[in-house]
Design a protein around this motif. Structure first.
Motif, mmCIF file in Angstrom:
data_model
loop_
_atom_site.group_PDB
_atom_site.id
_atom_site.type_symbol
_atom_site.label_atom_id
_atom_site.label_comp_id
_atom_site.label_asym_id
_atom_site.label_seq_id
_atom_site.Cartn_x
_atom_site.Cartn_y
_atom_site.Cartn_z
ATOM 1 N N ALA A 184 0.823 -1.218 0.000
ATOM 2 C CA ALA A 184 0.000 0.000 0.000
ATOM 3 C C ALA A 184 0.856 1.266 0.000
ATOM 4 C CB ALA A 184 -0.937 -0.009 1.206
ATOM 5 N N ALA A 185 1.935 1.278 0.787
ATOM 6 C CA ALA A 185 2.747 2.491 0.934
ATOM 7 C C ALA A 185 3.460 2.846 -0.364
ATOM 8 C CB ALA A 185 3.761 2.303 2.063
ATOM 9 N N TRP A 186 4.132 1.861 -0.983
ATOM 10 C CA TRP A 186 4.876 2.203 -2.200
ATOM 11 C C TRP A 186 3.945 2.454 -3.375
ATOM 12 C CZ3 TRP A 186 4.422 -0.467 -6.673
ATOM 13 C CH2 TRP A 186 4.061 -1.823 -6.633
ATOM 14 N N TRP A 187 2.768 1.824 -3.379
ATOM 15 C CA TRP A 187 1.806 2.107 -4.450
ATOM 16 C C TRP A 187 1.274 3.536 -4.338
ATOM 17 C CZ3 TRP A 187 0.540 0.274 -9.008
ATOM 18 C CH2 TRP A 187 -0.653 0.682 -9.606
ATOM 19 N N LYS A 188 1.009 3.971 -3.092
ATOM 20 C CA LYS A 188 0.560 5.346 -2.875
ATOM 21 C C LYS A 188 1.645 6.331 -3.280
ATOM 22 C CE LYS A 188 -1.211 8.445 0.725
ATOM 23 N NZ LYS A 188 -1.570 8.571 2.167
ATOM 24 N N LEU A 189 2.900 5.995 -2.947
ATOM 25 C CA LEU A 189 4.022 6.857 -3.329
ATOM 26 C C LEU A 189 4.161 6.933 -4.851
ATOM 27 C CD1 LEU A 189 6.425 8.507 -2.167
ATOM 28 C CD2 LEU A 189 7.798 6.420 -2.375
ATOM 29 N N ALA A 190 3.972 5.809 -5.517
ATOM 30 C CA ALA A 190 4.048 5.792 -6.975
ATOM 31 C C ALA A 190 2.970 6.667 -7.598
ATOM 32 C CB ALA A 190 3.917 4.356 -7.484
ATOM 33 N N MET A 191 1.782 6.666 -7.006
ATOM 34 C CA MET A 191 0.700 7.493 -7.536
ATOM 35 C C MET A 191 0.975 8.973 -7.316
ATOM 36 S SD MET A 191 -2.911 5.553 -7.047
ATOM 37 C CE MET A 191 -3.598 6.845 -8.077
ATOM 38 N N GLU A 192 1.679 9.293 -6.239
ATOM 39 C CA GLU A 192 2.013 10.692 -5.985
ATOM 40 C C GLU A 192 3.043 11.215 -6.982
ATOM 41 O OE1 GLU A 192 3.310 10.874 -1.975
ATOM 42 O OE2 GLU A 192 1.314 10.562 -1.103
ATOM 43 N N TYR A 193 4.020 10.372 -7.314
ATOM 44 C CA TYR A 193 5.074 10.779 -8.249
ATOM 45 C C TYR A 193 4.628 10.676 -9.704
ATOM 46 C CZ TYR A 193 8.804 11.310 -4.800
ATOM 47 O OH TYR A 193 9.594 11.753 -3.769
ATOM 48 N N PHE A 194 3.755 9.702 -9.999
ATOM 49 C CA PHE A 194 3.314 9.474 -11.377
ATOM 50 C C PHE A 194 1.782 9.438 -11.420
ATOM 51 C CE2 PHE A 194 7.281 7.166 -10.589
ATOM 52 C CZ PHE A 194 8.131 7.841 -11.457
ATOM 53 N N PRO A 195 1.139 10.568 -11.281
ATOM 54 C CA PRO A 195 -0.327 10.596 -11.219
ATOM 55 C C PRO A 195 -0.969 10.331 -12.583
ATOM 56 C CG PRO A 195 0.553 12.824 -11.242
ATOM 57 C CD PRO A 195 1.737 11.905 -11.162
ATOM 58 N N GLY A 196 -2.228 9.893 -12.514
ATOM 59 C CA GLY A 196 -3.039 9.762 -13.719
ATOM 60 C C GLY A 196 -2.486 8.793 -14.744
ATOM 61 N N TRP A 197 -2.355 9.280 -15.968
ATOM 62 C CA TRP A 197 -2.004 8.458 -17.119
ATOM 63 C C TRP A 197 -0.580 7.907 -17.066
ATOM 64 C CZ3 TRP A 197 2.207 10.175 -19.834
ATOM 65 C CH2 TRP A 197 2.586 11.506 -19.625
ATOM 66 N N GLN A 198 0.286 8.490 -16.259
ATOM 67 C CA GLN A 198 1.693 8.114 -16.284
ATOM 68 C C GLN A 198 1.939 6.676 -15.815
ATOM 69 O OE1 GLN A 198 4.311 11.137 -14.523
ATOM 70 N NE2 GLN A 198 2.678 12.641 -14.776
ATOM 71 N N LEU A 199 1.143 6.202 -14.859
ATOM 72 C CA LEU A 199 1.334 4.847 -14.359
ATOM 73 C C LEU A 199 1.061 3.803 -15.436
ATOM 74 C CD1 LEU A 199 -0.002 4.661 -10.691
ATOM 75 C CD2 LEU A 199 2.229 3.941 -11.523
ATOM 76 N N THR A 200 -0.070 3.932 -16.127
ATOM 77 C CA THR A 200 -0.443 2.926 -17.125
ATOM 78 C C THR A 200 0.292 3.108 -18.449
ATOM 79 O OG1 THR A 200 -2.362 4.306 -17.698
ATOM 80 C CG2 THR A 200 -2.725 2.485 -16.158
ATOM 81 N N THR A 201 0.713 4.329 -18.746
ATOM 82 C CA THR A 201 1.375 4.585 -20.023
ATOM 83 C C THR A 201 2.883 4.380 -19.959
ATOM 84 O OG1 THR A 201 -0.328 6.232 -20.546
ATOM 85 C CG2 THR A 201 1.664 6.280 -21.881
ATOM 86 N N VAL A 202 3.482 4.695 -18.817
ATOM 87 C CA VAL A 202 4.943 4.674 -18.723
ATOM 88 C C VAL A 202 5.446 3.643 -17.710
ATOM 89 C CG1 VAL A 202 7.002 6.038 -18.230
ATOM 90 C CG2 VAL A 202 5.044 7.107 -19.376
ATOM 91 N N ILE A 203 4.965 3.708 -16.467
ATOM 92 C CA ILE A 203 5.568 2.936 -15.384
ATOM 93 C C ILE A 203 5.336 1.433 -15.535
ATOM 94 C CG2 ILE A 203 5.674 2.609 -12.899
ATOM 95 C CD1 ILE A 203 6.856 5.238 -14.025
#
Length: 348
Positions: A58-77
């Motif tokens: 939960a913690a690192w997923w929340k951190l990932a969403m803070e650094y890469f919000p919205g489209w960036q997670l599914t498009t890039v990360i």
């Protein structure tokens, strides 16, 4: 005070046990089984899968969403993580096949007289980088755009999906992947397409894990990316669910191409099933074998194993026949020896 401390200890122990039981539920066990079924329970995959299923993310997923919000997670990360996993595992398997290859591993090699040609490594690397950059990322961007325009496709949120949701959807991914891969793969073997496209992948009749996606860009899209990522679109899956499946799906396709039938894969037809496809070309198009059995495209593979079994039985019978005269001779000699020993005693 001692009674209060004992009560608090019991309470904490009870909470710990209930938390553990809540974490290790049938759906989490099912998800673990699907992950390991996809890639094989290797000494490295097993602890990694245990961490993926039972770890606190939960913690690192929340951190990932803070650094890469919205489209960036599914498009890039998520695509980037899949690419990194591919290179780490692929280079490790290359190391086993070309540099660190002791005799203890040779017994598991499917085609023992074959080895990867290191002179082709540069061409392989260029092809992989091109396919990853110009097929995977554009497809991920298209899927993300579809989600924003229609509401259909993978989504991201801080709340992680339940193990039940992840398990059921990952099983769905496996089934979608099998259908799309089988028919897409069989299409690539059509005489009007094979020479222009799929022949490149079959350049390696004894493949290794690193060349799993060494192919024409059209094949990369039709036979690799769409089957692997395709299920997440109609299922409208959580990005975390997609990430887990993609990682173990990639480890699985590299296992199918690795050229070694490891001892922990004794329960599975892979990677022997797909390795045989690279030897014979026109059979064994799927992963799970269900559709190959349905369409009869595993006939050559079955006949091959029937011949091997027949030869093994014949060899065993011949060996027994060769040993039998020696055994009979030993038995015939026993009474003579016994008589020689007993005769003096009887005379006395």
């Amino acid at each position: 005070h001692q009674a209060a401390r004992a009560a608090n200890t019991c309470r904490r122990t009870g909470e710990g046990r209930s938390g553990l039981l809540a974490m290790v539920d049938p759906w989490s066990i099912g998800l673990l089984a699907v992950y390991l079924g996809a890639c094989g329970p290797s000494p490295t995959a097993l602890p990694f899968a245990l961490w993926c299923v039972f770890g606190d993310h939960a913690a690192w997923w929340k951190l990932a969403m803070e650094y890469f919000p919205g489209w960036q997670l599914t498009t890039v990360i998520i695509p980037l993580v899949s690419i990194v996993i591919y290179w780490i595992n692929g280079l490790f398997l290359l190391l086993l096949d070309t540099i660190w290859r002791p005799e203890v591993l040779q017994q598991y090699k499917l085609q023992k007289d074959q080895q990867f040609d290191m002179q082709k490594l540069g061409r392989v690397v260029k092809n992989l980088l091109f396919n990853q950059a110009f097929v995977i990322f554009p497809f991920a961007a298209a899927v993300t755009l579809l989600r924003y325009m229609t509401g259909v496709g993978p989504y991201v949120s801080e709340t992680l999906p339940s193990h039940k949701e992840m398990c059921l959807q990952t099983i769905g991914f496996v089934l979608v992947d099998e259908v799309l891969f089988y028919y897409g793969h069989r299409l690539l073997h059509h005489k009007s397409i094979y020479g222009k496209c799929h022949k490149l992948h079959h350049e390696f009749t004894a493949p290794i894990g690193l060349v799993a996606i060494y192919c024409h860009p059209f094949e990369m899209l039709v036979s690799n990316v769409i089957p692997l990522f395709g299920g997440c679109v109609p299922f409208c899956s959580h990005g975390f669910t997609v990430l887990g499946w993609v990682v173990f799906g990639i480890l699985g396709t590299q296992t199918h191409h690795c050229g070694f039938h490891w001892p922990w894969m004794g329960y599975d037809h892979q990677p022997s099933f797909h390795d045989f496809h690279h030897q014979k070309f026109n059979c064994n198009y799927g992963n799970i074998t269900w559709l190959d059995k349905l369409h009869g495209t595993d006939k050559m593979y079955k006949e091959h194993h029937a011949k091997l079994s027949k030869a093994a039985k014949a060899g065993s019978t011949k060996s027994t026949q060769l040993r039998r005269p020696q055994s009979a001779l030993r038995k015939a000699r026993v009474p003579g020896r016994a008589a020689a020993i007993l005769a003096p005693r009887i005379a006395r």
